[in-house]
Design a protein around this motif. Structure first.
Motif, PDB file in Angstrom:
ATOM      1  N   ALA A   1      42.689 134.419  19.199  1.00 36.50           N
ATOM      2  CA  ALA A   1      43.395 133.678  17.976  1.00 36.50           C
ATOM      3  C   ALA A   1      44.804 133.958  18.029  1.00 36.50           C
ATOM      4  O   ALA A   1      45.409 134.772  17.387  1.00 36.50           O
ATOM      5  N   LEU A   2      45.524 133.412  18.860  1.00 36.59           N
ATOM      6  CA  LEU A   2      46.798 133.439  19.289  1.00 36.59           C
ATOM      7  C   LEU A   2      47.773 132.238  18.655  1.00 36.59           C
ATOM      8  O   LEU A   2      49.260 132.164  19.010  1.00 36.59           O
ATOM      9  N   GLY A   3      47.054 131.165  18.191  1.00 37.86           N
ATOM     10  CA  GLY A   3      47.922 130.013  18.046  1.00 37.86           C
ATOM     11  C   GLY A   3      47.965 129.319  19.014  1.00 37.86           C
ATOM     12  O   GLY A   3      47.817 129.576  20.282  1.00 37.86           O
ATOM     13  N   VAL A   4      48.139 127.620  18.673  1.00 40.60           N
ATOM     14  CA  VAL A   4      48.174 126.679  19.897  1.00 40.60           C
ATOM     15  C   VAL A   4      49.654 126.560  20.136  1.00 40.60           C
ATOM     16  O   VAL A   4      50.622 126.602  19.203  1.00 40.60           O
TER      17      VAL A   4
ATOM     18  N   GLY B   1      47.213 140.256  18.262  1.00 45.11           N
ATOM     19  CA  GLY B   1      47.582 139.305  19.127  1.00 45.11           C
ATOM     20  C   GLY B   1      49.286 139.565  19.334  1.00 45.11           C
ATOM     21  O   GLY B   1      49.760 138.463  20.067  1.00 45.11           O
ATOM     22  N   TYR B   2      49.799 140.574  19.185  1.00 41.28           N
ATOM     23  CA  TYR B   2      51.174 140.699  19.297  1.00 41.28           C
ATOM     24  C   TYR B   2      51.225 141.760  20.474  1.00 41.28           C
ATOM     25  O   TYR B   2      51.670 142.810  20.120  1.00 41.28           O
TER      26      TYR B   2
ATOM     27  N   ASP C   1      42.396 134.981  10.239  1.00 41.43           N
ATOM     28  CA  ASP C   1      43.219 134.918   8.907  1.00 41.43           C
ATOM     29  C   ASP C   1      42.434 134.570   7.779  1.00 41.43           C
ATOM     30  O   ASP C   1      42.095 135.266   6.727  1.00 41.43           O
TER      31      ASP C   1
ATOM     32  N   ARG D   1      55.134 122.058  10.705  1.00 42.60           N
ATOM     33  CA  ARG D   1      54.374 121.205  11.382  1.00 42.60           C
ATOM     34  C   ARG D   1      53.957 120.079  10.575  1.00 42.60           C
ATOM     35  O   ARG D   1      53.388 118.864  11.207  1.00 42.60           O
TER      36      ARG D   1
ATOM     37  N   ARG E   1      54.142 126.576   7.700  1.00 40.88           N
ATOM     38  CA  ARG E   1      53.362 125.687   8.257  1.00 40.88           C
ATOM     39  C   ARG E   1      54.002 124.198   7.957  1.00 40.88           C
ATOM     40  O   ARG E   1      53.681 123.064   8.570  1.00 40.88           O
TER      41      ARG E   1
ATOM     42  N   GLN F   1      47.092 130.356  22.888  1.00 41.82           N
ATOM     43  CA  GLN F   1      45.959 131.084  23.160  1.00 41.82           C
ATOM     44  C   GLN F   1      45.378 130.161  24.408  1.00 41.82           C
ATOM     45  O   GLN F   1      44.390 130.859  25.311  1.00 41.82           O
TER      46      GLN F   1
ATOM     47  N   ARG G   1      46.512 124.637   3.533  1.00 45.38           N
ATOM     48  CA  ARG G   1      47.098 125.708   4.456  1.00 45.38           C
ATOM     49  C   ARG G   1      48.516 125.993   4.224  1.00 45.38           C
ATOM     50  O   ARG G   1      49.148 126.933   4.255  1.00 45.38           O
TER      51      ARG G   1
ATOM     52  N   GLY H   1      43.503 138.733  18.509  1.00 46.45           N
ATOM     53  CA  GLY H   1      44.594 138.145  17.992  1.00 46.45           C
ATOM     54  C   GLY H   1      44.659 138.279  16.737  1.00 46.45           C
ATOM     55  O   GLY H   1      43.951 139.266  16.025  1.00 46.45           O
ATOM     56  N   GLY H   2      45.859 137.527  16.058  1.00 48.04           N
ATOM     57  CA  GLY H   2      46.091 137.818  14.609  1.00 48.04           C
ATOM     58  C   GLY H   2      46.991 139.172  14.357  1.00 48.04           C
ATOM     59  O   GLY H   2      47.211 139.991  15.239  1.00 48.04           O
ATOM     60  N   ARG H   3      47.523 139.419  13.395  1.00 44.49           N
ATOM     61  CA  ARG H   3      48.485 140.404  12.905  1.00 44.49           C
ATOM     62  C   ARG H   3      47.704 141.705  12.957  1.00 44.49           C
ATOM     63  O   ARG H   3      46.411 141.591  12.986  1.00 44.49           O
TER      64      ARG H   3
ATOM     65  N   GLY I   1      42.533 129.456  16.921  1.00 44.64           N
ATOM     66  CA  GLY I   1      43.525 129.382  16.068  1.00 44.64           C
ATOM     67  C   GLY I   1      43.827 130.446  14.895  1.00 44.64           C
ATOM     68  O   GLY I   1      43.513 131.986  15.447  1.00 44.64           O
ATOM     69  N   GLY I   2      44.115 130.168  13.689  1.00 42.47           N
ATOM     70  CA  GLY I   2      44.000 131.192  12.552  1.00 42.47           C
ATOM     71  C   GLY I   2      42.883 131.569  11.925  1.00 42.47           C
ATOM     72  O   GLY I   2      42.972 132.062  10.929  1.00 42.47           O
TER      73      GLY I   2
END
Ligand code: UDP
Length: 580
Positions: free
Chosen positions: A492-495, A467-468, A522, A555, A552, A498, A545, A439-441, A518-519
């Protein structure tokens, strides 16, 4: 705003100095003293802080009020030491001294804004003595209930500061006193604002005397001071009535009524102690504020506060009817479509250790849920179903923990994704489990794994992947993970991506413990900073954050909706129903 001349600026600097000195003393001695000794030290340093303010102030009435407060505090210490002597008459003696030498009650403000001046000197002295003498006793009375003294202090100094700041009648003494009071409450926060802690006889007496003296400060200067004069009457309406009732019933009845009848009534309806303390403090606050705005001739504001009070009362009644506990959900802490496990971090780590060492072929799924995840579970049936199917659900986020506890559930502790990932890595290094980061960039998973390997040198990293990737690539990603021999898989792909990914793909992996984090990569990789401990203690991690990642905010703006819906739920006004 009243003029704050040089003397007040000097006073503010002295107060700031004492505040810093007290914080320093608390920090330095905390480790070396026994608990009781530490509490004594804090009480004494608080009284000393006031004494320093008293020595430095240029205003004679303030000097006198603070001196009276410090002496009352010392009488409180004597009360503690010689328990079988009733020393409460000393407060009347202190009150008499103040009435003779300094601030006195010379008039009483009426709601229409007129003043009833008292002409007889004897009446003035008697009234002022009773006023000063009654407050420490009153404070000691309601300090019988843990948390009540601190709660009312906070409300009263805040109101006093507000009223004096708004007044244009030169009430600088009272304003400075109120600000000093608030600053010292802030420094000794855990001593005052804790619903399970008492102030103790010395502090209750000192604060009561200071409050009574402050309420009379302006009157001594002959300025119109009706607002602050009458404010405490409104503020303490409930405790005053209750204490008077208690005194009367002790005099006339063989079976006297206990004090704080209202509080006890609340508790007997099933409301728990913290809510009852909050309710009494809030009602006192509303009474005080209403009287203050009425005194200032602000009828519109009065109507507004009356409306607020009535709404508050409605809210409170609904709260009382709910009995403080949501019967439907006793057991596993639940909110809308998600339920969390009430487990400690150690227990959760132990379960993971059990799963990994069992060598079973079936994979396990662990997810963390926070306030936004709970909110999502209201509409996203699929997400709620996945969370229900998880082998372990960890409660994350201060907002969700607050909501669950507010609804009456027990939650042992918050277990955030990033903390859990860190602990799992430590355990993995010890047990020799292989860990996979997905996951992640691009590059972030590698950076995170490097950082954590530097922290836990024995850690075996089975592999990393960003994660892309496209859904068509799932099969490839899974075969890579399978071949890597990973025991634990962080996703870690985010809610909710994931959770969906884990649900669909875990069956293809043999005996892996998959954790949605999650994140976290990072943060672990250092791409983003974790909120410092002070921000976390203030439950502001989400804000920290959001400042780092402006995207963010979309959210974050949903959080007030979350709070609103939780309140609705508490009052049984939430119409959400689980879809079957
Ligand atoms: N991410 C990803 N693939 C995607 C979308 C997001 O790997 O298709 C990563 C993103 O780079 C970030 C994490 O998932 O590192 C999402 O973190 P966030 O803080 O949004 O997690 P949440 O708050 O949803 O748990």
């Amino acid at each position: 705003m009243p003029d704050l001349d040089g003397a007040y600026v000097k006073m503010a600097m002295v107060a700031a100095f004492t505040v810093v000195a007290c914080s320093f003393i608390q920090k330095v001695f905390r480790k070396d003293l026994e608990r009781d000794q530490y509490y004594y030290l804090r009480d004494i340093s608080l009284i000393a802080a006031w004494a320093i303010c008293g020595i430095w102030t240029q205003s004679a009435p303030m000097k006198l009020t603070i001196t009276a407060g410090v002496i009352a505090g010392l009488v409180g210490f004597c009360q503690k030491v010689v328990k079988n002597w009733d020393l409460r008459f000393c407060y009347l003696v202190i009150g008499f001294g103040v009435a003779l030498l300094g601030p006195r009650i010379t008039f009483i403000g009426r709601p229409e804004g007129e003043f009833l001046y008292i002409s007889s000197f004897t009446t003035i002295i008697i009234l002022s003595t009773l006023w000063m003498g009654f407050f420490p006793i009153l404070f000691q009375e309601f300090d019988e209930i843990p948390g009540m003294g601190g709660g009312l202090l906070l409300v009263s100094w805040t109101l006093m500061a507000g009223v004096t700041a708004l007044s244009s009648k030169g009430l600088s003494d009272a304003l400075v006193m109120s600000l000093c009071g608030l600053a010292l409450i802030l420094v000794f926060w855990s001593r005052h604002v804790n619903v399970y802690r008492r102030l103790g006889a010395p502090l209750a007496a000192m604060w009561g005397t200071l409050l009574a003296g402050t309420s009379m400060l302006g009157a001594s200067k002959g300025v119109a001071f009706a607002t602050v004069m009458v404010l405490p009457l409104g503020l303490f309406a409930i405790p005053i009535i209750e204490t008077s009732l208690c005194v009367l019933s002790a005099a006339f009845s063989p079976k006297p009524l206990g004090n704080m009848i209202f509080y006890r009534k609340l508790v007997s309806t099933g409301i728990d102690h913290p809510v009852a303390v909050f309710a009494v403090s809030a009602i006192c606050g509303v009474c005080g504020a209403s009287i203050a705005v009425l005194q200032m001739g602000l009828m519109d504001l009065f109507s507004l506060s009356l409306t607020l009070a009535l709404t508050g009362a409605g809210f409170y009644i609904a709260l009382a009817r709910s009995g403080g506990r949501d019967e439907g959900f006793v057991g596993r802490p639940s909110l809308w479509g998600v339920s969390a496990d009430n487990v400690s971090l150690d227990y959760a780590l132990g379960r993971v250790a059990g799963w990994v060492s069992s060598g079973s072929d079936s994979s396990r799924m662990i997810v963390t849920v926070d306030a936004l995840a709970a909110l999502r579970s209201r509409d996203d049936v699929d997400y709620a179903r996945i969370v229900r199917a998880a082998d372990m659900v960890l409660p994350d986020g201060a907002g969700l923990i607050w909501a669950l506890r507010f609804l009456g559930f027990t939650v042992q502790e918050q277990i955030s994704g990033v903390d859990f990932a860190d602990h799992i890595c430590r355990a993995s290094a010890g047990h020799g489990w292989a860990v996979y980061f997905l996951g992640g960039r691009p590059g972030v998973a590698e950076a995170a794994s490097e950082k954590i390997r530097a922290k836990y040198p024995g850690l075996s990293v089975a592999g990393c992947g960003d994660g892309y990737f496209k859904r068509e690539e799932d099969e490839n990603v899974c075969s890579e993970i399978r071949e890597s021999g990973a025991d634990v898989l962080f996703v870690a792909l985010g809610v909710p991506t994931q959770e969906r990914w884990l649900m669909e793909n875990l069956p293809r992996l043999d005996g892996v413990v998959g954790i949605g984090v999650g994140g976290s990569f990072d943060v672990i990789s250092g791409r983003l900073k974790r909120a410092p401990a002070s921000w976390r203690a203030l439950k502001l991690e989400w804000l920290y954050r959001a400042i780092q990642e402006p995207s963010r905010w979309r959210r974050v703006v949903r959080l007030p909706l979350f709070v609103f819906l939780v309140l609705m739920k508490k009052m049984h006004l939430d119409i959400w129903k689980p879809s079957l």
